[in-house]
Design a protein around this motif. Structure first.
Motif, PDB file in Angstrom:
ATOM      1  N   UNK A  49      46.478  87.113 -19.037  1.00 20.43           N
ATOM      2  CA  UNK A  49      46.239  85.904 -18.230  1.00 20.43           C
ATOM      3  C   UNK A  49      46.279  86.212 -16.745  1.00 20.43           C
ATOM      4  N   UNK A  50      47.219  87.077 -16.353  1.00 20.57           N
ATOM      5  CA  UNK A  50      47.327  87.467 -14.940  1.00 20.57           C
ATOM      6  C   UNK A  50      46.068  88.208 -14.506  1.00 20.57           C
ATOM      7  N   UNK A  51      45.598  89.110 -15.364  1.00 22.25           N
ATOM      8  CA  UNK A  51      44.384  89.878 -15.033  1.00 22.25           C
ATOM      9  C   UNK A  51      43.162  88.979 -14.935  1.00 22.25           C
ATOM     10  N   UNK A  52      43.071  87.998 -15.859  1.00 22.47           N
ATOM     11  CA  UNK A  52      41.940  87.063 -15.823  1.00 22.47           C
ATOM     12  C   UNK A  52      41.956  86.238 -14.539  1.00 22.47           C
ATOM     13  N   UNK A  53      43.157  85.795 -14.154  1.00 27.92           N
ATOM     14  CA  UNK A  53      43.276  85.006 -12.931  1.00 27.92           C
ATOM     15  C   UNK A  53      42.932  85.859 -11.707  1.00 27.92           C
ATOM     16  N   UNK A  54      43.352  87.120 -11.705  1.00 29.95           N
ATOM     17  CA  UNK A  54      43.001  88.028 -10.601  1.00 29.95           C
ATOM     18  C   UNK A  54      41.484  88.195 -10.496  1.00 29.95           C
ATOM     19  N   UNK A  55      40.834  88.356 -11.648  1.00 27.08           N
ATOM     20  CA  UNK A  55      39.374  88.493 -11.676  1.00 27.08           C
ATOM     21  C   UNK A  55      38.695  87.224 -11.164  1.00 27.08           C
ATOM     22  N   UNK A  56      39.215  86.067 -11.574  1.00 28.97           N
ATOM     23  CA  UNK A  56      38.643  84.790 -11.119  1.00 28.97           C
ATOM     24  C   UNK A  56      38.805  84.626  -9.609  1.00 28.97           C
ATOM     25  N   UNK A  57      39.974  85.003  -9.108  1.00 27.89           N
ATOM     26  CA  UNK A  57      40.218  84.879  -7.672  1.00 27.89           C
ATOM     27  C   UNK A  57      39.334  85.830  -6.862  1.00 27.89           C
ATOM     28  N   UNK A  58      39.000  86.985  -7.446  1.00 28.54           N
ATOM     29  CA  UNK A  58      38.034  87.880  -6.798  1.00 28.54           C
ATOM     30  C   UNK A  58      36.668  87.224  -6.742  1.00 28.54           C
ATOM     31  N   UNK A  59      36.255  86.615  -7.864  1.00 24.76           N
ATOM     32  CA  UNK A  59      34.923  86.003  -7.948  1.00 24.76           C
ATOM     33  C   UNK A  59      34.771  84.832  -6.989  1.00 24.76           C
ATOM     34  N   UNK A  60      35.825  84.021  -6.826  1.00 25.92           N
ATOM     35  CA  UNK A  60      35.666  82.843  -5.976  1.00 25.92           C
ATOM     36  C   UNK A  60      35.813  83.167  -4.486  1.00 25.92           C
ATOM     37  N   UNK A  61      35.902  84.442  -4.169  1.00 26.71           N
ATOM     38  CA  UNK A  61      35.790  84.877  -2.767  1.00 26.71           C
ATOM     39  C   UNK A  61      34.413  85.464  -2.461  1.00 26.71           C
ATOM     40  N   UNK A  62      33.535  85.506  -3.464  1.00 26.06           N
ATOM     41  CA  UNK A  62      32.234  86.173  -3.301  1.00 26.06           C
ATOM     42  C   UNK A  62      31.414  85.549  -2.178  1.00 26.06           C
ATOM     43  N   UNK A  63      31.307  84.221  -2.148  1.00 31.61           N
ATOM     44  CA  UNK A  63      30.442  83.578  -1.158  1.00 31.61           C
ATOM     45  C   UNK A  63      31.035  83.642   0.247  1.00 31.61           C
ATOM     46  N   UNK A  64      32.369  83.600   0.329  1.00 22.27           N
ATOM     47  CA  UNK A  64      33.002  83.813   1.633  1.00 22.27           C
ATOM     48  C   UNK A  64      32.720  85.240   2.121  1.00 22.27           C
ATOM     49  N   UNK A  65      32.883  86.221   1.238  1.00 17.02           N
ATOM     50  CA  UNK A  65      32.641  87.617   1.611  1.00 17.02           C
ATOM     51  C   UNK A  65      31.185  87.861   1.968  1.00 17.02           C
ATOM     52  N   UNK A  66      30.285  87.174   1.271  1.00 21.75           N
ATOM     53  CA  UNK A  66      28.857  87.256   1.604  1.00 21.75           C
ATOM     54  C   UNK A  66      28.633  86.769   3.035  1.00 21.75           C
ATOM     55  N   UNK A  67      29.325  85.690   3.405  1.00 25.44           N
ATOM     56  CA  UNK A  67      29.220  85.168   4.767  1.00 25.44           C
ATOM     57  C   UNK A  67      29.754  86.145   5.803  1.00 25.44           C
ATOM     58  N   UNK A  68      30.902  86.766   5.503  1.00 21.98           N
ATOM     59  CA  UNK A  68      31.457  87.757   6.438  1.00 21.98           C
ATOM     60  C   UNK A  68      30.499  88.938   6.606  1.00 21.98           C
ATOM     61  N   UNK A  69      29.857  89.335   5.502  1.00 26.01           N
ATOM     62  CA  UNK A  69      28.926  90.475   5.572  1.00 26.01           C
ATOM     63  C   UNK A  69      27.705  90.166   6.436  1.00 26.01           C
ATOM     64  N   UNK A  70      27.405  88.879   6.588  1.00 24.67           N
ATOM     65  CA  UNK A  70      26.275  88.463   7.434  1.00 24.67           C
ATOM     66  C   UNK A  70      26.689  88.270   8.889  1.00 24.67           C
ATOM     67  N   UNK A  71      27.971  88.475   9.174  1.00 27.11           N
ATOM     68  CA  UNK A  71      28.442  88.400  10.551  1.00 27.11           C
ATOM     69  C   UNK A  71      29.187  87.129  10.919  1.00 27.11           C
ATOM     70  N   UNK A  72      29.315  86.193   9.983  1.00 29.39           N
ATOM     71  CA  UNK A  72      30.099  84.993  10.257  1.00 29.39           C
ATOM     72  C   UNK A  72      31.588  85.357  10.246  1.00 29.39           C
ATOM     73  N   UNK A  73      32.358  84.670  11.078  1.00 29.62           N
ATOM     74  CA  UNK A  73      33.777  85.031  11.182  1.00 29.62           C
ATOM     75  C   UNK A  73      34.723  83.875  10.877  1.00 29.62           C
ATOM     76  N   UNK A  74      34.234  82.640  10.924  1.00 34.27           N
ATOM     77  CA  UNK A  74      35.096  81.472  10.719  1.00 34.27           C
ATOM     78  C   UNK A  74      34.400  80.551   9.725  1.00 34.27           C
ATOM     79  N   UNK A  75      34.732  80.738   8.449  1.00 37.93           N
ATOM     80  CA  UNK A  75      33.989  80.098   7.357  1.00 37.93           C
ATOM     81  C   UNK A  75      34.796  78.959   6.755  1.00 37.93           C
ATOM     82  N   UNK A  76      34.179  77.785   6.688  1.00 38.82           N
ATOM     83  CA  UNK A  76      34.840  76.622   6.108  1.00 38.82           C
ATOM     84  C   UNK A  76      34.193  76.198   4.809  1.00 38.82           C
ATOM     85  N   UNK A  77      34.998  75.730   3.888  1.00 40.28           N
ATOM     86  CA  UNK A  77      34.498  75.160   2.639  1.00 40.28           C
ATOM     87  C   UNK A  77      34.734  73.666   2.637  1.00 40.28           C
ATOM     88  N   UNK A  78      33.737  72.906   2.185  1.00 42.88           N
ATOM     89  CA  UNK A  78      33.815  71.440   2.228  1.00 42.88           C
ATOM     90  C   UNK A  78      33.597  70.846   0.847  1.00 42.88           C
TER      91      UNK A  78
END
Length: 255
Positions: A49-78
């Motif tokens: 369960x811990x490993x699954x949650x770790x994997x999920x938490x990695x996945x739900x950072x994907x779009x934030x990380x995609x934004x950082x890779x494009x040069x954005x530095x202050x990303x908000x979720x709404x």
């Protein structure tokens, strides 16, 4: 380990750090006692369960990380809460985290119990670099329609921030009239940690407002249905009429 009682082993396992789980799973599995082997099975499930949650938490950072890779530095979720109810406000929230933030349990607010949302509400506010909450009441919903009222709530939330984001991730929406790059995500509250966190802040905030209204209008059951169009709610309207917090534009067939 064989000289320890089952009770002592349980206590030992309860206080293990996660990095020791694998070592002790192997040790406990080789114990002749069935009860100790069962402890090993439970510990293995806990590790999974811990490993699954770790994997999920990695996945739900994907779009934030995609934004950082494009040069954005202050990303908000709404995200918002309360587009569908017959009464009360629509509430939106925006959350900004530092890169690669992981908060165990953060998910779409609809997938969480009320107790878990309340627990995460405080944790999110502590962990966030910044957050904002926008509230648009029933009168404005009737005047501007629910879609525009939702955009208004989102803009209010963004305007509450100490610093304007350079990129917004939004749950299935694009806010008109703001000069910020945006990315709408269908079911974003399950795909982005910042959107998921925003959904929790919005939901808990709106629920607390509806609890206050429940005290003012106890015969309507706002505490249980939060203003949504349940059978109980429609029956209360039929019996008692509408309250000052009802959205008249949502009740044209009833009035």
């Amino acid at each position: 380990m064989k000289d320890k009682s089952v009770k002592d082993i349980k206590e030992l396992v309860d206080n293990l750090s996660t990095d020791k789980y694998l070592e002790y799973i192997d040790i406990l599995r080789n114990d002749e006692r069935k009860s100790v082997q069962n402890i090993a099975v439970k510990l293995a499930k806990k590790l999974d369960n811990i490993r699954r949650e770790d994997e999920r938490l990695e996945k739900i950072n994907i779009y934030e990380n995609e934004g950082y890779s494009k040069g954005y530095v202050y990303i908000g979720g709404i995200d918002e809460a309360g587009r569908g109810p017959l009464a009360g406000p629509v509430v939106a929230s925006v959350v900004v985290f530092k890169p690669n933030t992981k908060i165990e349990g953060v998910n779409d607010s609809k997938k969480l119990s009320e107790a878990k949302r309340d627990e995460l509400f405080d944790i999110i506010k502590e962990e966030a670099l910044d957050y904002g909450i926008g509230i648009v009441n029933h009168e404005e919903i009737d005047e501007f329609n629910i879609l525009n009222a939702t955009y208004m709530a989102m803009k209010k939330a963004v305007n509450c921030l100490d610093k304007t984001p350079d990129y917004l991730l939004i749950d299935a929406a694009t806010i008109p009239g703001i000069d910020i790059d945006q990315k709408p995500l269908v079911k974003g509250d399950s795909k982005s940690i910042s959107i998921a966190a925003a959904s929790i802040l919005a939901k808990v905030t709106r629920d607390s407002i509806m609890y206050q209204y429940d005290e003012m209008y106890p015969e309507y059951g706002f505490k249980s249905h939060k203003g949504y169009g349940t059978k109980e709610h429609y029956e209360a309207i039929e019996k008692h009429g509408i309250t000052p917090i009802h959205r008249k534009s949502f009740l044209k067939n009833v009035l």
